[in-house]
Design a protein around this motif. Sequence first.
Motif, PDB file in Angstrom:
ATOM      1  N   UNK A   7       1.426   3.847  -3.037  1.00  0.00           N
ATOM      2  CA  UNK A   7       1.022   5.825  -2.822  1.00  0.00           C
ATOM      3  C   UNK A   7      -0.630   5.559  -1.801  1.00  0.00           C
ATOM      4  N   UNK A   8      -0.770   4.756  -0.983  1.00  0.00           N
ATOM      5  CA  UNK A   8      -1.998   4.266  -0.008  1.00  0.00           C
ATOM      6  C   UNK A   8      -1.592   5.629   1.036  1.00  0.00           C
ATOM      7  N   UNK A   9      -2.287   5.798   1.952  1.00  0.00           N
ATOM      8  CA  UNK A   9      -1.854   6.716   3.086  1.00  0.00           C
ATOM      9  C   UNK A   9      -2.044   6.009   4.170  1.00  0.00           C
ATOM     10  N   UNK A  10      -0.784   5.313   3.858  1.00  0.00           N
ATOM     11  CA  UNK A  10      -1.172   4.139   5.399  1.00  0.00           C
ATOM     12  C   UNK A  10      -0.192   4.590   6.024  1.00  0.00           C
ATOM     13  N   UNK A  11      -0.086   4.446   8.056  1.00  0.00           N
ATOM     14  CA  UNK A  11       0.874   4.987   8.345  1.00  0.00           C
ATOM     15  C   UNK A  11       2.080   3.755   8.464  1.00  0.00           C
ATOM     16  N   UNK A  12       3.569   4.631   8.355  1.00  0.00           N
ATOM     17  CA  UNK A  12       4.409   4.111   8.594  1.00  0.00           C
ATOM     18  C   UNK A  12       4.188   2.586   9.554  1.00  0.00           C
ATOM     19  N   UNK A  13       4.970   1.261   8.882  1.00  0.00           N
ATOM     20  CA  UNK A  13       4.552   0.128   9.323  1.00  0.00           C
ATOM     21  C   UNK A  13       6.101  -0.433   9.782  1.00  0.00           C
ATOM     22  N   UNK A  61      -5.081  -1.030  -6.232  1.00  0.00           N
ATOM     23  CA  UNK A  61      -3.790  -1.341  -5.672  1.00  0.00           C
ATOM     24  C   UNK A  61      -4.075  -3.212  -5.120  1.00  0.00           C
ATOM     25  N   UNK A  62      -4.600  -3.769  -4.317  1.00  0.00           N
ATOM     26  CA  UNK A  62      -4.419  -5.269  -3.697  1.00  0.00           C
ATOM     27  C   UNK A  62      -5.225  -5.558  -4.741  1.00  0.00           C
ATOM     28  N   UNK A  63      -6.423  -5.301  -5.599  1.00  0.00           N
ATOM     29  CA  UNK A  63      -6.498  -6.279  -7.028  1.00  0.00           C
ATOM     30  C   UNK A  63      -7.910  -7.206  -6.150  1.00  0.00           C
ATOM     31  N   UNK A  83       0.972  -1.010   0.262  1.00  0.00           N
ATOM     32  CA  UNK A  83       0.021  -0.268   0.000  1.00  0.00           C
ATOM     33  C   UNK A  83       1.082   1.433   0.102  1.00  0.00           C
ATOM     34  N   UNK A  84       1.810   1.317   0.842  1.00  0.00           N
ATOM     35  CA  UNK A  84       2.721   2.356   0.616  1.00  0.00           C
ATOM     36  C   UNK A  84       3.624   2.647   0.007  1.00  0.00           C
ATOM     37  N   UNK A  85       3.595   1.568  -0.967  1.00  0.00           N
ATOM     38  CA  UNK A  85       4.625   1.712  -1.873  1.00  0.00           C
ATOM     39  C   UNK A  85       3.971   1.872  -2.891  1.00  0.00           C
TER      40      UNK A  85
END
Length: 316
Positions: A103-109, A221-223, A99-101
């Motif tokens: 461009x989704x707005x996910x928190x740092x993980x 993004x995830x299909x 997701x982060x790769x």
Amino acid sequence: MRLCFLVEEHYRHDGMPNEVIGQLTAWGHRVDVVRPGGSLLRMTEAVDAGAHDAWVLKTVSGGPGLTLLEAAAAAGLTTVNDARSIRGVRDKALAAAIGRGRGLPLPPTYAVARPELLGEIPAAEYPLVVKPADGSSGRAVHLVPSPERLEALLPALAGEGMLIAQPYVPNSGTDIKVYAVGGELFATERCSPLHPDPSVRERRVPLSAEVAAIAAQVGSVYGLDLYGVDVLLGPDGPVVVDVNDFPSFRQVPDAAARVARAVLDLARAGGPAPAAPVTLPYTLPLSIPAQAAAQVPAAAQVPAAAQVPAAAGDAG
């Protein structure tokens, strides 16, 4: 059509997917139900290439159902959702990276194989939300306010397998759940599992253009074709905090019929539908007025420590 539903014991009595199965049967389709968690599976003969038009999965994360679905996909059969897509969101560490790769707005993980390694996370990142990478239904989710509290929590985290940790996103105590089915998006507002409040009832709400765009992007993004997205409205805008394949679709009008039609459409198409514009159940402007975008709910107070109780049914 003939369909095979893989339904975990956990969902034996749940409305979703039982109501969908009932609707499909009422329409004259044959539905075989396999309970992979309560059956001896002869894996070398479990998948009959000509027996079903599509296989549908409704199981807990980490359950054996996904393995069986992947066996069906490897044999060239249609699966709902796509088996590789399901794997991509059920592993929350993998989902964060994808997701982060994209461009989704996910928190740092952060991800760790042993809970004591969480101690290497800088103190500036606290408070943290810590949960199993394969968790579901609110299992073992912890709000950790400090490194000292993490140290005390380590025994409770032992045995949970790979863990992820994310900086806590300040929020109002409610989150938005967006359901995607048949090319439509439906939004509900509900109490955040980190701030349980029995007085807050889940209810349908209008879906802003900003959150709708994010929810649609999640599917791309995830299909995924049938899915749910948990979104928090943080100080810097919407943040995706979880993605569920085949969620409960609570509060979606005529949910069983909508999901059943979506399953049939995917089965007839022989796989995931091509990307198409989603339809909102509410008429909204294509852009959010600046003054509305600036109205971010006040941050919730972080308790000294919190553990989310396991939900009775699907977290979705």
